[in-house]
Design an enzyme around this catalytic site. Sequence first.
Site, PDB file in Angstrom:
ATOM      1  N   HIS A  32      -1.643  25.224  19.262  1.00  0.00           N
ATOM      2  CA  HIS A  32      -2.146  23.895  18.406  1.00  0.00           C
ATOM      3  C   HIS A  32      -3.475  23.860  19.110  1.00  0.00           C
ATOM      4  CE1 HIS A  32      -1.539  22.307  22.691  1.00  0.00           C
ATOM      5  NE2 HIS A  32      -0.017  22.486  22.449  1.00  0.00           N
ATOM      6  N   HIS A  35      -4.060  24.671  22.868  1.00  0.00           N
ATOM      7  CA  HIS A  35      -4.250  26.170  23.026  1.00  0.00           C
ATOM      8  C   HIS A  35      -5.610  26.717  22.699  1.00  0.00           C
ATOM      9  CE1 HIS A  35       0.267  25.878  22.767  1.00  0.00           C
ATOM     10  NE2 HIS A  35       0.204  26.122  23.954  1.00  0.00           N
ATOM     11  N   GLU A 146      -4.799  20.687  31.861  1.00  0.00           N
ATOM     12  CA  GLU A 146      -4.472  19.355  32.610  1.00  0.00           C
ATOM     13  C   GLU A 146      -3.487  18.578  32.036  1.00  0.00           C
ATOM     14  OE1 GLU A 146      -8.259  17.368  33.063  1.00  0.00           O
ATOM     15  OE2 GLU A 146      -8.805  18.804  34.860  1.00  0.00           O
ATOM     16  N   ASP A 148      -0.429  19.608  31.715  1.00  0.00           N
ATOM     17  CA  ASP A 148       0.610  20.093  32.658  1.00  0.00           C
ATOM     18  C   ASP A 148       0.167  19.950  33.901  1.00  0.00           C
ATOM     19  OD1 ASP A 148       2.797  20.787  30.531  1.00  0.00           O
ATOM     20  OD2 ASP A 148       1.201  21.676  29.606  1.00  0.00           O
ATOM     21  N   GLN A 151       1.926  21.859  36.918  1.00  0.00           N
ATOM     22  CA  GLN A 151       2.165  23.055  36.606  1.00  0.00           C
ATOM     23  C   GLN A 151       0.703  23.632  37.242  1.00  0.00           C
ATOM     24  OE1 GLN A 151       3.802  25.320  33.091  1.00  0.00           O
ATOM     25  NE2 GLN A 151       1.590  25.274  32.247  1.00  0.00           N
TER      26      GLN A 151
END
Length: 258
Positions: A32, A35, A146, A148, A151
């Site tokens: 999307h 990305h 950011e 996630d 992560q």
Amino acid sequence: MHVWNTIAAWRDRRRSLECQSVGFVPTMGGLHRGHESLVERCRTENGIAVVSIFVNPTQFNDPQDLSRYPRTLDRDLATLASLGVDDVLVPDAADLYPNGYRFHVEPGGGDSVLEGACRPGFLPGMLTIVLKLLNLVHADNAYFGEKDYQQLQLVTEMVTEFFIPTKIVACPTVREEAGLAMSTRNQLLSTQGRDRSPHLFQILQSTSDPAEARTALEAAGFAVDYVEERWGRRLAAVFLDGVRLIDNVPIASREGAA
Ligand code: PAF
């Protein structure tokens, strides 16, 4: 654009790239605009832009979530080609996990909060695949969103801890016009869910503490996994329509907005 389906073929190619700077964006596909912004930055800042697409089974604690995770490989490859990506890794699980899941990364204390507390096994599975991919790609720079946030924090710590010579580059969350953070899972929302989803971001920004945010989210129809403050951020995970959404906002900007 080269598409590599085996690790052996990719390694041959990687050996030929020794003199050029390499940037890397790991993904699970279902690409999307979030990305795309990572890939665009990777493209701009490096001589060679590499993207991986692998729906990593070890980071899914819910088999139903894994089976319905969007898989859109042809569309993803067309998107990456249009963005000028040089290399796409699309390995299979047997190649990436030759010993099954025998060796993996355990993040210790980080595993028991936020995503770690709500999705058992997610953080070890995610860190293990990121470590494998970073070792395979040998990138100068790797780009993480950011959205996630946990992560991003743990990957940054792991890279330091294991002396991996790749710089982790944090990239801002990309949002739809109404505020919903871009996510592959958004496409699983019903029309009604999509209409309601921007309230997640709005409530995180407009309430004054996690307890108030939780109450407001529940009143707006979200089932709340957590709302917590860490790293100068307010972070939340919720379910809407049975679809899990996560988001976070900087606490300083939220106070300015309130
Ligand atoms: O953020 C994701 O899409 C995944 O967790 C990642 C980093 C590609 C590892 O599978």
